[in-house]
Design a protein around this motif. Sequence first.
Motif, short mmCIF file in Angstrom:
data_model
loop_
_atom_site.label_atom_id
_atom_site.label_comp_id
_atom_site.label_asym_id
_atom_site.label_seq_id
_atom_site.Cartn_x
_atom_site.Cartn_y
_atom_site.Cartn_z
N SER A 189 42.70 43.05 33.38
CA SER A 189 43.61 42.68 32.31
C SER A 189 44.88 42.05 32.87
O SER A 189 45.33 42.37 33.99
CB SER A 189 43.99 43.90 31.48
OG SER A 189 44.78 44.80 32.24
N SER A 190 45.48 41.16 32.09
CA SER A 190 46.71 40.50 32.51
C SER A 190 47.84 41.49 32.71
O SER A 190 48.69 41.33 33.60
CB SER A 190 47.12 39.44 31.47
OG SER A 190 46.19 38.40 31.42
N SER A 191 47.87 42.56 31.90
CA SER A 191 48.95 43.54 32.04
C SER A 191 48.86 44.28 33.37
O SER A 191 49.88 44.53 34.02
CB SER A 191 48.90 44.53 30.87
OG SER A 191 47.64 45.21 30.83
N SER A 192 47.65 44.60 33.81
CA SER A 192 47.47 45.27 35.10
C SER A 192 47.85 44.35 36.25
O SER A 192 48.49 44.76 37.22
CB SER A 192 46.03 45.74 35.26
OG SER A 192 45.69 46.70 34.28
N GLN A 215 49.92 41.81 36.06
CA GLN A 215 51.36 41.58 36.02
C GLN A 215 52.11 42.74 36.67
O GLN A 215 53.07 42.53 37.43
CB GLN A 215 51.82 41.41 34.57
CG GLN A 215 53.30 41.04 34.43
CD GLN A 215 53.62 39.68 35.00
OE1 GLN A 215 53.04 38.68 34.60
NE2 GLN A 215 54.54 39.62 35.96
N ALA A 216 51.69 43.96 36.41
CA ALA A 216 52.35 45.13 37.01
C ALA A 216 52.22 45.10 38.52
O ALA A 216 53.18 45.38 39.26
CB ALA A 216 51.75 46.40 36.43
N ASP A 267 54.42 42.33 39.93
CA ASP A 267 55.84 42.72 39.94
C ASP A 267 56.15 43.55 41.18
O ASP A 267 57.21 43.38 41.80
CB ASP A 267 56.16 43.51 38.67
CG ASP A 267 56.14 42.65 37.42
OD1 ASP A 267 56.20 41.41 37.57
OD2 ASP A 267 56.05 43.21 36.31
#
Length: 501
Positions: free
Chosen positions: A376-379, A381-382, A385
């Motif tokens: 997933s994009s959220s994983s 992205q984290a 970061d």
Amino acid sequence: MAFSKAGATLCNVVLSILITSSFIVPSSAGAFVGMNYGLDGDNLPSPQQAVDFMKKHGMAQVRIYDTNAAILNALAGSNIQVMVGIPNEEILSVGESNVTAANWVKKNIATYLPNTNITGIAVGSEVLSDYPSLASVLLPTINYVHEALVAMSLDTQIKISTPIAASLIEDSFPPSQASFNQTYARTVIEPLLDFLSQTGSYLLINIYPLDIYQQNQKVMSIDYALFRPNSGIMDSNTNLLYTNVFDAMIDAAFSAMAELNHTDFSVVVSETGWPSRGDTDEVGVSVDNAATYANNLVKHILNNTGTPRRPGIAINTYIYELFNEDRRQGATSEKNYGIYYPDQTPVYSLDTTGAGMISVTGPANRTWCVAKQGVSSSSLQAAMDFACGEGSADCSQIQPGQTCFNPDSVPAHASYAFNSYYQRNSMASGSCDFAGVATVTTIDPSLGQCIYPSGSQGNQSISIGNLKSSGAGSTYCQSLILLGPIIMLVSTLRLDLVVQL
């Protein structure tokens, strides 16, 4: 400062030494770019002149549309690999029986061997799209011709296939959902794929990105068709990012084949090109666009970039076509696909051999760290970061306006950040994990001018373009002179050097 004649001479000497030195071994692996060569034009060079022209320009693969005796005789002794064709209008007569097919092979193939290096036979072209009445006899003809080759012990040298039109692949975007035209999928294409698999052959496909762009220009940028930098289009089913039409169509073909239970052989692009001149209503047609497409295509193929679905897998490709042919039927563009005019002067500059570039790569065990597919994009992205923050990765090149900003997507940016962190930590165990969203790869993820740092200590890719009489040429030459001892030193350490010449 100007690049003097003396400097050019010195540079040529150094090049000659490096090219001929026993320390350097030219690469024989990877994909090739061949040419389609037809005779449907006025004032074309004679077949012998055309073959001499091919040899002069280092062209080693050519496809012709029939078994023209003058061309095949001219190719004798050249060692140029040639794919011959059975024209659509001859399929019925050749495929009438195993006897007629055997006679055709004896007359049109065996007669020219071994002096002429025939390596393939294309039975018809876009038969299912343009000549549907021949659909029922296409596969029997292919089988008869193959049986004749087997009887003459030529089947290992010469492979048989039939070029299909890209339009035969339906729902081609996203590529993961593509399938073959349902009229022919089970009745013709599936048994054809079975044959290709059993005989070790390949699927031939004609891909014309201009046609696809013209049909979809309201939702597609011309950059996407020309291999120019663009933000790309994501396949939502696979999270694979596509930045050009060519790759998307190849992967659509792979998906369509997989739907018919075939993932065991390759695709060869039998025709692709871009016209340099067209009618006023032909959007996107120009010399500049033709040159851009062809040059970017060649770089893409010779770099063994592969596709998002099959990265690093060679896609052999034949450009349409060698000379402009003014007797071609149809729009003005149909007569202007040639790389050269009939007088052998270039329509635009193109090198299909890679001879203008020396690429020195490090050992075969180089590694990179990239984002895993399907995360997933959220994983991502984290994890990115962390890499760009606490992890101290160099993320400057994925900022807006920098060389690795495009493709502008979380997976692409995350891969660059993960790889930077991985390299800065000396590829240590566990430095390419990021809570399970990253993986180590031996396939170079670099794209265009966006170069990912190498996973081999101290070995970097070096590209030296065609030297010209300019300050830039002088700089290239100086670099080459300085690199000469390094290249030789590396070779004595028995590292793998690939020199594309």
